[in-house]
Motif scaffolding. Sequence first.
Motif, PDB file in Angstrom:
ATOM      1  N   TYR A 110       0.733  -1.253   0.069  1.00 40.54           N
ATOM      2  CA  TYR A 110       0.095   0.027   0.121  1.00 40.54           C
ATOM      3  C   TYR A 110       0.622   1.352   0.133  1.00 40.54           C
ATOM      4  O   TYR A 110       1.969   1.319   0.764  1.00 40.54           O
ATOM      5  CB  TYR A 110      -0.840   0.129   1.319  1.00 40.54           C
ATOM      6  CG  TYR A 110      -1.912  -1.143   0.999  1.00 40.54           C
ATOM      7  CD1 TYR A 110      -3.300  -0.982   0.374  1.00 40.54           C
ATOM      8  CD2 TYR A 110      -1.705  -2.268   2.058  1.00 40.54           C
ATOM      9  CE1 TYR A 110      -4.126  -1.852   0.556  1.00 40.54           C
ATOM     10  CE2 TYR A 110      -2.877  -3.279   1.866  1.00 40.54           C
ATOM     11  CZ  TYR A 110      -3.834  -2.872   1.161  1.00 40.54           C
ATOM     12  OH  TYR A 110      -4.958  -3.878   1.133  1.00 40.54           O
ATOM     13  N   VAL A 111       0.534   2.320  -0.756  1.00 39.87           N
ATOM     14  CA  VAL A 111       1.001   3.619  -0.569  1.00 39.87           C
ATOM     15  C   VAL A 111       0.068   4.536  -0.202  1.00 39.87           C
ATOM     16  O   VAL A 111      -1.274   4.568  -0.711  1.00 39.87           O
ATOM     17  CB  VAL A 111       1.430   4.094  -2.200  1.00 39.87           C
ATOM     18  CG1 VAL A 111       1.933   5.537  -2.179  1.00 39.87           C
ATOM     19  CG2 VAL A 111       2.572   3.178  -2.716  1.00 39.87           C
ATOM     20  N   TYR A 112       0.445   5.242   0.833  1.00 38.90           N
ATOM     21  CA  TYR A 112      -0.653   6.286   1.486  1.00 38.90           C
ATOM     22  C   TYR A 112       0.073   7.654   0.927  1.00 38.90           C
ATOM     23  O   TYR A 112       0.793   8.164   1.684  1.00 38.90           O
ATOM     24  CB  TYR A 112      -0.358   6.186   2.968  1.00 38.90           C
ATOM     25  CG  TYR A 112      -1.010   4.897   3.421  1.00 38.90           C
ATOM     26  CD1 TYR A 112      -2.478   4.595   3.857  1.00 38.90           C
ATOM     27  CD2 TYR A 112      -0.181   3.846   3.832  1.00 38.90           C
ATOM     28  CE1 TYR A 112      -2.940   3.403   4.417  1.00 38.90           C
ATOM     29  CE2 TYR A 112      -0.485   2.514   4.145  1.00 38.90           C
ATOM     30  CZ  TYR A 112      -2.088   2.335   4.253  1.00 38.90           C
ATOM     31  OH  TYR A 112      -2.529   1.220   4.851  1.00 38.90           O
ATOM     32  N   ALA A 113      -0.696   8.017   0.042  1.00 30.62           N
ATOM     33  CA  ALA A 113      -0.340   9.393  -0.548  1.00 30.62           C
ATOM     34  C   ALA A 113      -1.562  10.105  -1.488  1.00 30.62           C
ATOM     35  O   ALA A 113      -2.369   9.191  -1.912  1.00 30.62           O
ATOM     36  CB  ALA A 113       0.753   9.473  -1.456  1.00 30.62           C
ATOM     37  N   THR A 114      -1.826  11.213  -1.162  1.00 27.72           N
ATOM     38  CA  THR A 114      -2.828  11.830  -1.950  1.00 27.72           C
ATOM     39  C   THR A 114      -2.603  12.003  -3.399  1.00 27.72           C
ATOM     40  O   THR A 114      -1.339  11.883  -3.736  1.00 27.72           O
ATOM     41  CB  THR A 114      -3.258  13.284  -1.428  1.00 27.72           C
ATOM     42  OG1 THR A 114      -2.310  14.109  -1.619  1.00 27.72           O
ATOM     43  CG2 THR A 114      -3.536  13.090  -0.061  1.00 27.72           C
ATOM     44  N   HIS A 115      -3.536  12.348  -4.189  1.00 28.88           N
ATOM     45  CA  HIS A 115      -3.252  12.727  -5.668  1.00 28.88           C
ATOM     46  C   HIS A 115      -2.204  13.799  -5.655  1.00 28.88           C
ATOM     47  O   HIS A 115      -1.541  14.125  -6.593  1.00 28.88           O
ATOM     48  CB  HIS A 115      -4.547  12.804  -6.485  1.00 28.88           C
ATOM     49  CG  HIS A 115      -5.480  11.445  -6.544  1.00 28.88           C
ATOM     50  ND1 HIS A 115      -6.371  11.267  -7.518  1.00 28.88           N
ATOM     51  CD2 HIS A 115      -5.333  10.100  -5.647  1.00 28.88           C
ATOM     52  CE1 HIS A 115      -6.788   9.970  -7.336  1.00 28.88           C
ATOM     53  NE2 HIS A 115      -6.226   9.418  -6.334  1.00 28.88           N
ATOM     54  N   GLN A 116      -2.927  14.931  -4.869  1.00 27.86           N
ATOM     55  CA  GLN A 116      -1.856  16.052  -4.995  1.00 27.86           C
ATOM     56  C   GLN A 116      -0.559  15.945  -4.448  1.00 27.86           C
ATOM     57  O   GLN A 116       0.398  16.478  -5.329  1.00 27.86           O
ATOM     58  CB  GLN A 116      -2.625  17.025  -4.066  1.00 27.86           C
ATOM     59  CG  GLN A 116      -2.135  18.364  -4.391  1.00 27.86           C
ATOM     60  CD  GLN A 116      -2.084  18.990  -5.366  1.00 27.86           C
ATOM     61  OE1 GLN A 116      -3.335  19.241  -6.025  1.00 27.86           O
ATOM     62  NE2 GLN A 116      -1.183  19.364  -6.219  1.00 27.86           N
ATOM     63  N   ASP A 117      -0.271  14.855  -3.489  1.00 32.01           N
ATOM     64  CA  ASP A 117       1.190  14.614  -3.211  1.00 32.01           C
ATOM     65  C   ASP A 117       2.079  14.160  -4.391  1.00 32.01           C
ATOM     66  O   ASP A 117       3.042  14.549  -4.707  1.00 32.01           O
ATOM     67  CB  ASP A 117       1.131  13.571  -1.798  1.00 32.01           C
ATOM     68  CG  ASP A 117       0.678  14.302  -0.514  1.00 32.01           C
ATOM     69  OD1 ASP A 117       0.656  15.326  -0.535  1.00 32.01           O
ATOM     70  OD2 ASP A 117       0.010  13.328   0.128  1.00 32.01           O
ATOM     71  N   LEU A 118       1.495  13.141  -4.996  1.00 35.31           N
ATOM     72  CA  LEU A 118       1.856  12.411  -6.236  1.00 35.31           C
ATOM     73  C   LEU A 118       2.224  13.539  -7.445  1.00 35.31           C
ATOM     74  O   LEU A 118       3.209  13.489  -7.994  1.00 35.31           O
ATOM     75  CB  LEU A 118       1.107  11.361  -6.622  1.00 35.31           C
ATOM     76  CG  LEU A 118       1.008  10.216  -5.699  1.00 35.31           C
ATOM     77  CD1 LEU A 118      -0.157   9.271  -6.045  1.00 35.31           C
ATOM     78  CD2 LEU A 118       2.424   9.700  -5.386  1.00 35.31           C
ATOM     79  N   ALA A 119       1.015  14.340  -7.613  1.00 36.02           N
ATOM     80  CA  ALA A 119       1.275  15.412  -8.398  1.00 36.02           C
ATOM     81  C   ALA A 119       2.387  16.430  -8.282  1.00 36.02           C
ATOM     82  O   ALA A 119       3.214  16.771  -9.207  1.00 36.02           O
ATOM     83  CB  ALA A 119      -0.112  16.165  -8.666  1.00 36.02           C
ATOM     84  N   ASP A 120       2.665  16.579  -7.103  1.00 35.09           N
ATOM     85  CA  ASP A 120       3.650  17.636  -6.821  1.00 35.09           C
ATOM     86  C   ASP A 120       5.107  17.016  -6.831  1.00 35.09           C
ATOM     87  O   ASP A 120       5.939  17.757  -7.261  1.00 35.09           O
ATOM     88  CB  ASP A 120       3.561  18.015  -5.074  1.00 35.09           C
ATOM     89  CG  ASP A 120       2.327  18.913  -4.774  1.00 35.09           C
ATOM     90  OD1 ASP A 120       1.850  19.699  -5.735  1.00 35.09           O
ATOM     91  OD2 ASP A 120       1.857  19.030  -3.760  1.00 35.09           O
ATOM     92  N   GLU A 121       5.028  15.683  -6.343  1.00 37.61           N
ATOM     93  CA  GLU A 121       6.439  14.973  -6.419  1.00 37.61           C
ATOM     94  C   GLU A 121       6.847  14.647  -8.185  1.00 37.61           C
ATOM     95  O   GLU A 121       8.202  14.840  -8.507  1.00 37.61           O
ATOM     96  CB  GLU A 121       6.392  13.771  -5.935  1.00 37.61           C
ATOM     97  CG  GLU A 121       6.346  13.881  -4.410  1.00 37.61           C
ATOM     98  CD  GLU A 121       5.993  12.584  -3.601  1.00 37.61           C
ATOM     99  OE1 GLU A 121       6.309  11.485  -4.303  1.00 37.61           O
ATOM    100  OE2 GLU A 121       5.690  12.803  -2.354  1.00 37.61           O
ATOM    101  N   LEU A 122       5.911  14.607  -8.832  1.00 40.71           N
ATOM    102  CA  LEU A 122       6.036  14.496 -10.292  1.00 40.71           C
ATOM    103  C   LEU A 122       5.929  15.773 -11.118  1.00 40.71           C
ATOM    104  O   LEU A 122       6.220  15.761 -12.436  1.00 40.71           O
ATOM    105  CB  LEU A 122       5.097  13.414 -10.871  1.00 40.71           C
ATOM    106  CG  LEU A 122       5.243  11.866 -10.354  1.00 40.71           C
ATOM    107  CD1 LEU A 122       3.875  11.241 -10.848  1.00 40.71           C
ATOM    108  CD2 LEU A 122       6.421  11.317 -10.920  1.00 40.71           C
TER     109      LEU A 122
END
Length: 210
Positions: free
Chosen positions: A166-178
């Motif tokens: 499992y990965v606990y991250a919001t869509h916004q968190d992932l967007a920021d990192e990418l």
Amino acid sequence: MSPTPLAFQFHEFEPRLIEEIEKSGTIKQLEPGEELMRPGMFIRSIPIILSGSLKILRQDDEGKETFLYFLTKGDTCAMSLTCCTANRPSSVRAVAEEATEMILVPVEKLDYWMSLYPSWKAFVFQSYQRRFDDMLEAVDSLAFQKMDERLWRLLKKKAALQEKRYVYATHQDLADELNTSREVVTRLLKKLEGMGKIKTHRNRIEIMTK
């Protein structure tokens, strides 16, 4: 005298070096999302990760970030080593991905231990090599991979940190990192789910295949 936790973790270090690290180092703990360093900050100590993980992010002139690599147990940050030796400010941001404990070694010990302890010299050089390989992987990802491939790579890395599915991250968190938008991440997560690679749940993403 019983071996210390540091001795168990860094068994390749000379006993005297471990004693010096424990004597001169300072234990620091970070909660998830807490910063260790940011662009423009001068680094006065070298972090050695004891548990948990840090993510290293590069900011552009507009403050947008791109994920570079993770630091995990037993790692140190080559960026910190470079900034310390050259007395230059940091060009990256280091953020705790999870609850993280590290020992901070004063910068003046870097060169001193290099001349005294072969294991420390090897540790520093190996750290540079690993981070160089990480940087090449990050550059290849940016240059040659599509956004869905970069997202899939990031999800697998996050899951591997804790050896969980499992990965606990919001869509916004992932967007920021990418360095992309939340809408793009949401669309690509649906695509990955349609391919059977992931399954989305509330506040978590399940990795279904390697």
